[in-house]
Design an enzyme around this catalytic site. Structure first.
Site, mmCIF file in Angstrom:
data_model
loop_
_atom_site.group_PDB
_atom_site.id
_atom_site.type_symbol
_atom_site.label_atom_id
_atom_site.label_comp_id
_atom_site.label_asym_id
_atom_site.label_seq_id
_atom_site.Cartn_x
_atom_site.Cartn_y
_atom_site.Cartn_z
ATOM 1 N N LEU A 92 0.835 -1.208 0.000
ATOM 2 C CA LEU A 92 0.000 0.000 0.000
ATOM 3 C C LEU A 92 0.865 1.251 0.000
ATOM 4 O O LEU A 92 2.018 1.230 0.440
ATOM 5 C CB LEU A 92 -0.953 0.002 1.195
ATOM 6 C CG LEU A 92 -0.406 0.013 2.636
ATOM 7 C CD1 LEU A 92 0.148 1.357 3.027
ATOM 8 C CD2 LEU A 92 -1.493 -0.411 3.591
ATOM 9 N N LYS B 39 14.759 3.951 3.768
ATOM 10 C CA LYS B 39 15.183 2.869 4.672
ATOM 11 C C LYS B 39 15.307 1.547 3.931
ATOM 12 O O LYS B 39 16.212 0.767 4.210
ATOM 13 C CB LYS B 39 14.234 2.793 5.868
ATOM 14 C CG LYS B 39 13.243 1.679 5.880
ATOM 15 C CD LYS B 39 12.453 1.602 7.158
ATOM 16 C CE LYS B 39 11.085 0.956 6.937
ATOM 17 N NZ LYS B 39 11.092 -0.386 6.403
ATOM 18 N N CYS C 161 9.661 4.580 3.768
ATOM 19 C CA CYS C 161 9.990 3.313 3.100
ATOM 20 C C CYS C 161 11.186 3.376 2.151
ATOM 21 O O CYS C 161 12.152 2.633 2.323
ATOM 22 C CB CYS C 161 8.766 2.788 2.367
ATOM 23 S SG CYS C 161 7.495 2.240 3.519
ATOM 24 N N TYR D 252 9.104 11.106 -13.003
ATOM 25 C CA TYR D 252 9.060 12.558 -12.845
ATOM 26 C C TYR D 252 10.304 13.021 -12.096
ATOM 27 O O TYR D 252 10.673 12.429 -11.086
ATOM 28 C CB TYR D 252 7.830 12.971 -12.032
ATOM 29 C CG TYR D 252 6.522 12.728 -12.738
ATOM 30 C CD1 TYR D 252 5.992 13.681 -13.598
ATOM 31 C CD2 TYR D 252 5.822 11.544 -12.545
ATOM 32 C CE1 TYR D 252 4.786 13.463 -14.253
ATOM 33 C CE2 TYR D 252 4.612 11.316 -13.189
ATOM 34 C CZ TYR D 252 4.109 12.276 -14.042
ATOM 35 O OH TYR D 252 2.928 12.045 -14.686
HETATM 36 P P1 NAD Z 1 4.444 2.485 12.108
HETATM 37 O O1 NAD Z 1 5.675 2.917 12.776
HETATM 38 O O2 NAD Z 1 3.466 3.485 11.580
HETATM 39 O O3 NAD Z 1 3.605 1.533 13.106
HETATM 40 C C1 NAD Z 1 4.161 0.459 13.826
HETATM 41 C C2 NAD Z 1 3.283 0.213 15.051
HETATM 42 O O4 NAD Z 1 3.738 -0.973 15.701
HETATM 43 C C3 NAD Z 1 3.366 1.325 16.103
HETATM 44 O O5 NAD Z 1 2.054 1.772 16.407
HETATM 45 C C4 NAD Z 1 4.001 0.641 17.336
HETATM 46 O O6 NAD Z 1 3.539 1.148 18.562
HETATM 47 C C5 NAD Z 1 3.586 -0.793 17.116
HETATM 48 N N1 NAD Z 1 4.381 -1.797 17.816
HETATM 49 C C6 NAD Z 1 5.720 -1.914 17.940
HETATM 50 N N2 NAD Z 1 6.049 -3.013 18.634
HETATM 51 C C7 NAD Z 1 4.891 -3.625 18.977
HETATM 52 C C8 NAD Z 1 4.562 -4.818 19.697
HETATM 53 N N3 NAD Z 1 5.487 -5.624 20.207
HETATM 54 N N4 NAD Z 1 3.255 -5.117 19.844
HETATM 55 C C9 NAD Z 1 2.275 -4.329 19.353
HETATM 56 N N5 NAD Z 1 2.536 -3.205 18.654
HETATM 57 C C10 NAD Z 1 3.825 -2.851 18.459
HETATM 58 O O7 NAD Z 1 4.906 1.491 10.957
HETATM 59 P P2 NAD Z 1 4.265 1.319 9.496
HETATM 60 O O8 NAD Z 1 4.551 2.497 8.666
HETATM 61 O O9 NAD Z 1 2.877 0.806 9.630
HETATM 62 O O10 NAD Z 1 5.212 0.134 8.950
HETATM 63 C C11 NAD Z 1 5.108 -1.178 9.432
HETATM 64 C C12 NAD Z 1 5.910 -2.083 8.510
HETATM 65 O O11 NAD Z 1 5.312 -2.104 7.210
HETATM 66 C C13 NAD Z 1 7.349 -1.647 8.290
HETATM 67 O O12 NAD Z 1 8.150 -2.783 8.136
HETATM 68 C C14 NAD Z 1 7.279 -0.876 6.984
HETATM 69 O O13 NAD Z 1 8.500 -0.874 6.300
HETATM 70 C C15 NAD Z 1 6.244 -1.663 6.230
HETATM 71 N N6 NAD Z 1 5.517 -0.913 5.205
HETATM 72 C C16 NAD Z 1 5.158 0.374 5.437
HETATM 73 C C17 NAD Z 1 4.423 1.065 4.467
HETATM 74 C C18 NAD Z 1 4.021 2.513 4.662
HETATM 75 O O14 NAD Z 1 3.630 3.133 3.701
HETATM 76 N N7 NAD Z 1 4.095 3.054 5.859
HETATM 77 C C19 NAD Z 1 4.053 0.421 3.268
HETATM 78 C C20 NAD Z 1 4.424 -0.920 3.095
HETATM 79 C C21 NAD Z 1 5.152 -1.577 4.073
#
Ligand code: NAD
Length: 435
Positions: free
Chosen positions: A151, A264, A261, A252
């Protein structure tokens, strides 16, 4: 199906809400109590179009439960998604502390044989380590799968409900079958499953982001060559995009990519290659080109106004790393604004969603030099120039007569190449990227 999603950030919250929207019972677990309390009252921790409506409806129906108790969740579900953050460690590798802490929480609270699905973006081999950690610390049978998320922030709900593809990495039919059944309502139009082994699935997510980042840095490099030779990168894009093998999308030129993302994940992939004895030369340059590109706007301001910016005020349009999100992680706005303030400038900044996040991220030492305002036109009042950093739609077609009135000098730095050169006929000086 009864599902637990661990981590209620962009990915966990959106996918949890969408699973629930399709009729599943979903427990969204987070260690952040304030976030969970807010969500119970339909207060979203992030800005994402259409999210609040789904959360409200599913909570009311009783099929979406926000909790800090992983025990309550695992007592009632045996499909467990891990969607916690995998932020960048100092050496550029993915910090997996949250992943393994979630794995330990699962091991401590699991109450039945379960399928654990790693949705977070993790380096190759991590899913098996998660399985090992849980299996060695509990008495139930733990099957695992990798199901990376594609997403995009700003259109996350739509991407989740209508995915281009669903990548599932697993080592047995049971895991494939459960996940195909769970996702089949999302892909009723035609089969969009891409099934593979766990390691390839983990790798696929990194490669998708690395490819997209490469396209951006490649085009930014071309823009810089256009600039020194007098060519126009907008025309070049149209010229190359017409070749079907290249296409028009994601080529672009602009003032650099940011977000949680691309930066990192490119670094993590470089690191994965390195620790396995391979130096990823192209990816290292993708990263390097991007770091330079984030400095391009501030450099253009210095070329125009000189390196002493004391007494100058610049109006900023857009702080989020891209439109339709409030996320400012690694945003170009941070680089530009810090650089200008360090040269003595004052800033007026406007973004419809990202001001609060920006205030938290920029650093206290800069805050005194920034006035945050509530409208795009307030941001340019008595400013020496307008600097556009994020291409929110409201910036695309502004009232240029009003801009003329409000700006001290009719100077625009357009970091996303959204304006037509024709505005120079109205007396504006227009600085763009590669054209
Ligand atoms: P985020 O930082 O927004 O959210 C992570 C959540 O996990 C936080 O609310 C945190 O409090 C919680 N958390 C941490 N440890 C925990 C535990 N032990 N138990 C319960 N909750 C816990 O992260 P995000 O942006 O949602 O990204 C999550 C993963 O998905 C990452 O690996 C990221 O690379 C990947 N990802 C992100 C996106 C994006 O657009 N943000 C898109 C695709 C993939």
């Amino acid at each position: 199906m009864n599902i637990t999603v661990i981590g209620t950030g962009y990915v966990g919250l959106v996918t949890g809400a969408c699973f629930s929207r399709m009729g599943n019972k979903v427990y969204c677990v987070d260690i952040d109590e304030a976030k969970i309390n807010g969500l119970k009252n339909n207060i979203m921790p992030i800005y994402e179009p259409n999210l609040v409506e789904i959360v409200e409806r599913c909570q009311k129906r009783g099929d979406l439960i926000f909790t800090t108790s992983i025990k309550d969740a695992l007592d009632d579900s045996n499909i467990i998604f891990i969607a916690v953050g995998t932020p960048m460690a100092e050496d550029g590798s993915a910090n997996l502390d949250y992943i393994f802490s979630a794995a330990q929480d699962i091991a401590d609270n699991i109450s039945q044989d379960s399928l654990v699905v790693v949705k977070s973006t993790v380096p190759v081999g991590t899913t098996f380590k998660v399985q090992e950690k849980i299996q060695n610390n509990c008495n139930f049978n733990v099957n695992v799968a990798s199901n990376p998320e594609f997403l995009k922030e700003g259109s996350a709900v739509n991407d989740c409900l209508r995915p281009d593809r669903i990548v599932i990495g697993a080592e047995n039919d049971e895991a494939f079958d459960i996940l195909k059944e769970l996702y089949s309502p999302f892909v009723q139009n035609h089969d969009r499953f891409v099934l593979m082994d766990v390691k390839s699935s983990e790798m696929t997510k990194y490669v998708a982001n690395a490819m997209l980042a490469t396209k951006i840095s490649f085009m930014n490099e071309i823009a810089n060559i256009c600039e020194v030779t007098g060519a126009n990168v907008k025309n070049v894009r149209l010229g190359i995009g017409s070749d079907k093998r290249i296409g028009y999308d994601f080529i672009y030129a602009g003032c650099g990519y940011g977000g949680s993302c691309f930066p990192k994940d490119v670094k993590a992939l470089i690191n994965t290659a390195h620790v396995n004895g391979y130096e990823a030369r192209i990816l290292s340059q993708v990263e390097e080109v991007n770091l330079n590109q984030k400095k391009v706007l501030a450099n253009k301001v210095v070329d125009r106004f000189g390196s002493d910016l004391n007494g100058r005020t610049f109006g900023i349009w857009g702080l989020a790393f891209k439109p339709y999100t409030n996320d400012v992680r690694e945003a170009t706005s941070l680089t530009v604004i810090r650089a200008l303030i360090e040269k003595g400038a004052k800033i007026k900044a406007y973004d419809s969603q990202a001001i609060d996040e920006f205030k938290k991220a920029v650093g206290n030492e800069y805050l005194n030099s920034i006035e945050f305002v509530n409208s795009r036109y307030d941001a340019i009042e008595d400013c020496d120039a307008l600097i556009l950093i994020t291409e929110w739609k409201e910036f695309r077609n502004p009232d240029f007569d009003l801009l003329s009135e409000k700006l001290k000098e009719k100077v625009i730095f357009d970091g996303r190449n959204i304006y037509d050169k024709k505005i120079t006929e109205k007396g504006f000086e227009l600085y763009q990227i590669g054209c």
